[in-house]
Design a protein around this motif. Sequence first.
Motif, mmCIF file in Angstrom:
data_model
loop_
_atom_site.group_PDB
_atom_site.id
_atom_site.type_symbol
_atom_site.label_atom_id
_atom_site.label_comp_id
_atom_site.label_asym_id
_atom_site.label_seq_id
_atom_site.Cartn_x
_atom_site.Cartn_y
_atom_site.Cartn_z
ATOM 1 N N UNK A 1 13.433 16.597 10.886
ATOM 2 C CA UNK A 1 12.440 17.057 12.058
ATOM 3 C C UNK A 1 11.676 15.671 11.898
ATOM 4 N N UNK A 2 11.722 14.002 11.967
ATOM 5 C CA UNK A 2 11.207 13.487 12.251
ATOM 6 C C UNK A 2 11.528 13.043 13.691
ATOM 7 N N UNK A 3 13.038 13.324 14.534
ATOM 8 C CA UNK A 3 13.148 13.021 15.807
ATOM 9 C C UNK A 3 12.683 14.287 16.365
ATOM 10 N N UNK A 4 13.195 15.347 15.913
ATOM 11 C CA UNK A 4 13.236 16.399 17.070
ATOM 12 C C UNK A 4 12.213 16.916 18.321
ATOM 13 N N UNK A 5 10.640 16.603 17.814
ATOM 14 C CA UNK A 5 9.904 16.412 18.884
ATOM 15 C C UNK A 5 10.536 16.131 20.056
ATOM 16 N N UNK A 6 11.080 14.053 19.647
ATOM 17 C CA UNK A 6 11.108 13.266 20.775
ATOM 18 C C UNK A 6 11.865 13.901 21.057
ATOM 19 N N UNK A 7 13.064 14.488 20.905
ATOM 20 C CA UNK A 7 13.770 14.860 21.495
ATOM 21 C C UNK A 7 13.707 16.377 22.482
ATOM 22 N N UNK A 8 13.002 17.415 21.845
ATOM 23 C CA UNK A 8 12.042 18.366 22.925
ATOM 24 C C UNK A 8 12.071 18.162 24.229
ATOM 25 N N UNK A 9 10.656 16.966 23.604
ATOM 26 C CA UNK A 9 9.704 16.043 24.903
ATOM 27 C C UNK A 9 10.728 15.699 25.757
ATOM 28 N N UNK A 10 11.872 15.043 25.564
ATOM 29 C CA UNK A 10 13.009 14.395 26.356
ATOM 30 C C UNK A 10 14.024 15.636 26.607
ATOM 31 N N UNK A 11 14.423 16.458 26.168
ATOM 32 C CA UNK A 11 14.454 17.858 26.771
ATOM 33 C C UNK A 11 14.258 18.594 27.878
ATOM 34 N N UNK A 12 12.929 18.799 27.838
ATOM 35 C CA UNK A 12 12.226 19.304 28.667
ATOM 36 C C UNK A 12 11.501 17.996 29.794
ATOM 37 N N UNK A 13 12.101 17.523 29.360
ATOM 38 C CA UNK A 13 12.113 16.198 30.956
ATOM 39 C C UNK A 13 13.093 16.791 32.019
ATOM 40 N N UNK A 14 14.404 16.997 30.995
ATOM 41 C CA UNK A 14 15.472 16.125 31.826
ATOM 42 C C UNK A 14 16.368 18.259 32.236
ATOM 43 N N UNK A 15 15.730 19.215 32.134
ATOM 44 C CA UNK A 15 16.381 20.385 31.658
ATOM 45 C C UNK A 15 16.001 21.263 33.552
ATOM 46 N N UNK A 16 15.136 21.004 33.721
ATOM 47 C CA UNK A 16 14.934 20.992 35.548
ATOM 48 C C UNK A 16 15.733 20.748 36.266
ATOM 49 N N UNK A 17 16.421 18.502 35.935
ATOM 50 C CA UNK A 17 16.982 18.329 36.766
ATOM 51 C C UNK A 17 18.370 18.470 36.337
#
Length: 384
Positions: free
Chosen positions: A316-332
């Motif tokens: 959980x302590x890294x899940x939100x950071x990963x969610x942000x990075x994935x949301x930034x890279x999904x479109x590309x």
Amino acid sequence: MHSFSFQTTRSVLSEVGATAKIGQLLADRGCKKIAFVTGSTILELGLANAAIDSIKEAGLDVWIFSDVVADPSQELILTAVEQAKVEGVDGVVSVGGGSSMDTAKLIAVLVNSEQTIEEMYGVGMVKGERLPLILAPTTAGTGSEVTPISIVTTGATEKKGVVSPQLLPDYAILDAELTVGLPVSVTAATGIDAMVHAIEAYTSKIKKNIIADCLARQALELLGSNIRQVCAHPDDRDARANMLLGSMLAGMAFTNAPVAAVHALAYPLGGHFHVPHGLSNALVLPYVLEYNMPEASSLYLELADLVFPELKGTPENSKLDNMLSLSASLGKELGLQSTLREVGVKETDLELLATDSMKQTRLLINNPREVTYDAAFSIYQKAL
């Protein structure tokens, strides 16, 4: 539990090839002549053929209006209404994207009303009943087939909304066959749009409710687990059907728990730079999520595994950071532009965008964290 209300489309038919049943559905409602509302590309691709043939086979006359364009203007809609009155239509069908369905909704209410369109702008302003209405989306994104909303371009860049339960159709038709030929870029952008609908509904500040929450979570499970598959394998009809269903559920959710800052910041991109709506949402999504974290982190944590299934089992302590990075890279990853610069926005445009986003008060009040001008400017700056 706080009080809430919930509205949605009367009936849903989800079935491959279901557009071939539209004619009989209209005949059963006593219709004689149908306004068929779509865009020219839908006609050229043959996506409207099954529906139009079914209307004729049911013994009904059909008048085709195929002049719909993205972000339809008030002038275009009023032209269609006048033509529909001359034609004497008594039912309306749209096979198309969000703009076509929004246009069809307004034709259905305006043909049957003494009100002007100006009198309908706002929430709950439509009086009386509409004509029978059936909507069949050709993209899995807008959810317009289950929303009581039509967005109209009223000036060079200004948009206004008609929001009223009369705009909900009699039937939403989910036919995966209609989406098979979509370009991957459209599939990706509209899919992310649907995901944003569900995310923002789940975190909506004022009208968040248990039914919308359930719909949003199920929508994200369908969308998150199918968007990459459908972009990599466009002919996968099961994945297409799942995306359509997810989009519809997200539409039901945000109709009742409205969207917020992602959409508020996306609209000026469409108005000034003609960026497709789904792509506009994708471009600002990661930075709005980041901005909202102080107020919405617990809710985002509940959604992270649904939006990105690969996060299951992540601490959980890294899940939100990963969610942000994935949301930034999904479109590309899916082949979309990933920065505002790529769609023509310059540093000098950010003040205009931030100023215009502040006009979207109808949306901003739903955001879990208050958005100021400075906050909007900063979000656009990060997205640049």
